[in-house]
Design a protein around this motif. Structure first.
Motif, PDB file in Angstrom:
ATOM      1  N   GLU A  47      -4.987  -0.140  -7.125  1.00 29.39           N
ATOM      2  CA  GLU A  47      -4.976  -1.555  -6.756  1.00 29.39           C
ATOM      3  C   GLU A  47      -4.068  -1.795  -5.549  1.00 29.39           C
ATOM      4  OE1 GLU A  47      -3.665  -3.618 -10.185  1.00 29.39           O
ATOM      5  OE2 GLU A  47      -5.560  -3.439 -11.281  1.00 29.39           O
ATOM      6  N   VAL A  48      -2.885  -1.176  -5.569  1.00 33.96           N
ATOM      7  CA  VAL A  48      -1.937  -1.329  -4.466  1.00 33.96           C
ATOM      8  C   VAL A  48      -2.540  -0.800  -3.172  1.00 33.96           C
ATOM      9  CG1 VAL A  48       0.290  -0.546  -3.561  1.00 33.96           C
ATOM     10  CG2 VAL A  48       0.108  -1.283  -5.946  1.00 33.96           C
ATOM     11  N   TRP A  49      -3.145   0.365  -3.222  1.00 34.17           N
ATOM     12  CA  TRP A  49      -3.714   0.964  -2.019  1.00 34.17           C
ATOM     13  C   TRP A  49      -4.900   0.169  -1.492  1.00 34.17           C
ATOM     14  CZ3 TRP A  49      -3.456   6.438  -4.551  1.00 34.17           C
ATOM     15  CH2 TRP A  49      -2.146   6.914  -4.453  1.00 34.17           C
ATOM     16  N   GLN A  50      -5.745  -0.319  -2.378  1.00 35.83           N
ATOM     17  CA  GLN A  50      -6.880  -1.116  -1.924  1.00 35.83           C
ATOM     18  C   GLN A  50      -6.403  -2.396  -1.236  1.00 35.83           C
ATOM     19  OE1 GLN A  50      -8.950  -1.363  -5.689  1.00 35.83           O
ATOM     20  NE2 GLN A  50     -10.357   0.291  -5.158  1.00 35.83           N
ATOM     21  N   ALA A  51      -5.367  -3.014  -1.795  1.00 32.30           N
ATOM     22  CA  ALA A  51      -4.818  -4.239  -1.191  1.00 32.30           C
ATOM     23  C   ALA A  51      -4.180  -3.963   0.166  1.00 32.30           C
ATOM     24  CB  ALA A  51      -3.806  -4.872  -2.143  1.00 32.30           C
ATOM     25  N   GLY A 100     -13.247   3.163  -7.581  1.00 35.85           N
ATOM     26  CA  GLY A 100     -13.083   3.469  -8.991  1.00 35.85           C
ATOM     27  C   GLY A 100     -12.895   2.222  -9.828  1.00 35.85           C
ATOM     28  N   THR A 101     -13.143   2.377 -11.129  1.00 30.12           N
ATOM     29  CA  THR A 101     -12.933   1.287 -12.070  1.00 30.12           C
ATOM     30  C   THR A 101     -12.061   1.769 -13.204  1.00 30.12           C
ATOM     31  OG1 THR A 101     -14.950   1.879 -13.282  1.00 30.12           O
ATOM     32  CG2 THR A 101     -15.155   0.229 -11.535  1.00 30.12           C
ATOM     33  N   HIS A 102     -11.297   0.847 -13.777  1.00 29.20           N
ATOM     34  CA  HIS A 102     -10.363   1.151 -14.853  1.00 29.20           C
ATOM     35  C   HIS A 102     -10.848   0.512 -16.142  1.00 29.20           C
ATOM     36  CE1 HIS A 102      -6.464  -0.034 -17.035  1.00 29.20           C
ATOM     37  NE2 HIS A 102      -6.665   1.247 -17.270  1.00 29.20           N
ATOM     38  N   LEU A 159      -1.740   9.895   6.100  1.00 32.33           N
ATOM     39  CA  LEU A 159      -2.300   9.118   4.997  1.00 32.33           C
ATOM     40  C   LEU A 159      -1.349   9.099   3.803  1.00 32.33           C
ATOM     41  CD1 LEU A 159      -4.585   7.529   3.686  1.00 32.33           C
ATOM     42  CD2 LEU A 159      -5.678   9.703   3.092  1.00 32.33           C
ATOM     43  N   THR A 160      -0.717  10.229   3.511  1.00 36.72           N
ATOM     44  CA  THR A 160       0.224  10.246   2.386  1.00 36.72           C
ATOM     45  C   THR A 160       1.433   9.349   2.660  1.00 36.72           C
ATOM     46  OG1 THR A 160       1.458  12.207   3.157  1.00 36.72           O
ATOM     47  CG2 THR A 160      -0.472  12.585   1.758  1.00 36.72           C
ATOM     48  N   HIS A 161       1.873   9.307   3.901  1.00 39.20           N
ATOM     49  CA  HIS A 161       2.989   8.415   4.244  1.00 39.20           C
ATOM     50  C   HIS A 161       2.602   6.958   4.021  1.00 39.20           C
ATOM     51  CE1 HIS A 161       4.993  11.550   7.138  1.00 39.20           C
ATOM     52  NE2 HIS A 161       5.061  11.899   5.867  1.00 39.20           N
ATOM     53  N   ASP A 162       1.406   6.582   4.458  1.00 38.37           N
ATOM     54  CA  ASP A 162       0.936   5.209   4.251  1.00 38.37           C
ATOM     55  C   ASP A 162       0.858   4.881   2.752  1.00 38.37           C
ATOM     56  OD1 ASP A 162       0.673   4.904   6.979  1.00 38.37           O
ATOM     57  OD2 ASP A 162      -1.502   5.236   7.001  1.00 38.37           O
ATOM     58  N   TYR A 204      -9.128  10.784   1.827  1.00 38.87           N
ATOM     59  CA  TYR A 204      -8.877   9.747   0.835  1.00 38.87           C
ATOM     60  C   TYR A 204      -7.686  10.184  -0.014  1.00 38.87           C
ATOM     61  CZ  TYR A 204     -13.642   8.050   1.783  1.00 38.87           C
ATOM     62  OH  TYR A 204     -14.787   7.576   2.379  1.00 38.87           O
ATOM     63  N   VAL A 205      -6.753   9.280  -0.267  1.00 33.96           N
ATOM     64  CA  VAL A 205      -5.633   9.628  -1.133  1.00 33.96           C
ATOM     65  C   VAL A 205      -6.076   9.458  -2.589  1.00 33.96           C
ATOM     66  CG1 VAL A 205      -4.619   7.283  -1.022  1.00 33.96           C
ATOM     67  CG2 VAL A 205      -3.203   9.235  -1.653  1.00 33.96           C
ATOM     68  N   LEU A 206      -5.838  10.499  -3.393  1.00 25.48           N
ATOM     69  CA  LEU A 206      -6.258  10.487  -4.792  1.00 25.48           C
ATOM     70  C   LEU A 206      -5.204   9.886  -5.692  1.00 25.48           C
ATOM     71  CD1 LEU A 206      -7.786  14.075  -5.036  1.00 25.48           C
ATOM     72  CD2 LEU A 206      -8.973  11.937  -4.519  1.00 25.48           C
TER      73      LEU A 206
END
Length: 423
Positions: A111-115, A123-125, A252-255, A279-281
């Motif tokens: 959620e944080v990354w998408q925002a 993905g869905t939870h 990407l990992t830093h972001d 894509y960060v997993l």
């Protein structure tokens, strides 16, 4: 400086590695655990910090009144949130508690990354089968527990039947391993977009919101395992990795870590490519492989992430960190014909261990830099499958391709065949 660095349920290997680091800074360790014994010579306090972190903080403050606590650290994923709560209660917290919580909850971090616009798989939870929209799942898909670690419970599924079977497995995992780790209800599961490209991990040490050390490794578990599961079997420090790929992964990992609000200490972040896009997993507020990756960096690159990590948690500001950590950050280069690797040795069978044979023979091999067995006679070893959440044995080494010599996969197979568990 006569301060105390608090180690919360840290593994024996990491506790021993931290002891000389603390001593070199004039500090000492305090090993805090509900059950485990500390390495010889390390002060300890037997208390379960998960029961009441504030009461544990009071006991720790009393135990080290002559050398006040300066930091609290764990290398164990189930203790990340509790350790953050403990650090806050001791007045030595460096990252917001919400950041530690987000780094422990894969649904929340997504959620944080998408925002924040950070590239991450769709993905869905869901917290139960009843909350899952089966009609919306695109196959193949990835199913994983929200609070898992060491790839425990992660599976690629090709159909609704496989999906529901894995959801049932994760429900069992959540009711046992995750619940014991203090996760209410186990946390549920994620169903994610399946990515098909190469996978990498980046271990970073942060100081005041800036990366001080980055260790990028290529996940080559495909060389030693097959099937729909994703066990963390093999990571390689690849000197031939193109610079543009390296930069894309690390940036990407830093972001991703900055979006979570983590500014100090260790992080371990995983990235996979799909159609040329990274894509960060997921990310974790702890060292990768429980800290063994740090040994690899020391041998291969000449940097010392363990010392850098320690200083990132105890220094007052970035200026002090850079002044004191500079020797730990010097970097050499991996020879182009040498691959340094971390191998999580698979095992056969399960039960109470009577003996582990062949370890000395493996340790004497020229290719082996470190061999750490996490299980001892008298301990139980569970079946090596998709639901196992702890390691049996890790080997760190180097491999050089030579005419007539073994390939990397052949070398690793020889290690696996040499080590024998007697139940």
């Amino acid at each position: 400086m006569n301060r105390t660095f608090v180690c919360v349920e840290t593994s024996g290997h990491v506790t021993r590695a931290l002891e000389p680091v603390a001593a070199a800074e004039g500090d000492r360790l305090l090993f805090v655990s509900a059950r485990a014994e500390p390495p010889a010579g390390v002060r300890s306090l037997r208390i379960d910090v998960r029961e009441d972190p504030r009461r544990a903080a009071e006991a720790i403050a009393e135990a080290c009144a002559d050398a006040p606590a300066v930091a609290a650290f764990t290398n164990q994923e189930p203790y990340v949130i509790t350790t953050a709560e403990l650090a806050e209660a001791l007045g030595v917290g460096r990252n917001p508690l919400a950041s530690a919580s987000a780094a422990r909850d894969k649904a929340r971090m997504k959620e944080v990354w998408q925002a924040a616009g950070v590239s991450t798989p769709r993905g869905t939870h869901a917290t139960s089968r009843a909350g899952l929209d089966l009609a919306g799942v695109v196959y193949p898909a990835i199913v994983k527990p929200t609070h898992g670690f060491a790839s425990c419970g992660v599976r690629r599924v090709e159909s609704e039947d496989e999906l529901l079977a894995q959801v049932r497995k994760i429900a069992l995992l959540n009711a046992t391993t995750m619940a014991q780790g203090g996760v209410p209800g186990g946390g549920g599961f994620l169903v994610e977009q399946c990515l098909e490209g190469r996978e990498f991990s980046v271990d970073t040490v942060w100081s005041d919101g800036r990366p001080a050390v980055d260790l990028l490794m290529t996940n080559r578990s495909d060389l030693v395992s097959s099937g729909p599961y994703f066990p963390d079997r093999l990571y390689v420090l690849d000197p031939a990795l193109p610079q543009e790929v390296r930069r894309a992964v690390v940036d990407l990992t830093h972001d991703a870590v900055r979006a979570l609000g983590i500014s100090h200490g260790p992080t371990h972040t995983e990235v996979r490519f799909h159609d040329g896009t990274p894509y960060v997993l997921e990310a974790a507020a702890r060292p990768g492989a429980g800290g063994v990756f740090y040994d690899l960096a020391r041998h291969a690159l000449g940097v010392d992430p363990m010392r850098a990590m320690y200083l990132s948690l105890v220094c007052e500001d970035r200026e002090e960190f850079e002044r004191r950590a500079e020797p730990a950050l010097r970097e050499s280069h991996v020879p182009g014909d040498t691959s340094y690797f971390w191998f999580n040795v698979p095992h056969r069978g399960s039960g109470i261990i009577r003996a582990v044979e062949g370890l000395d023979e493996v340790r004497d091999r020229a290719e082996v830099l470190l061999c750490v067995c996490f299980k001892e006679p008298g301990q139980r070893l569970h079946p090596d499958g998709d639901l196992i959440s702890d390691y049996f044995c890790n080997i760190m080494g180097r491999h050089r391709e030579v005419p007539g010599g073994p390939s990397l996969s052949e070398l690793l197979k020889s290690f696996e065949e040499t080590i024998e568990i007697v139940y």
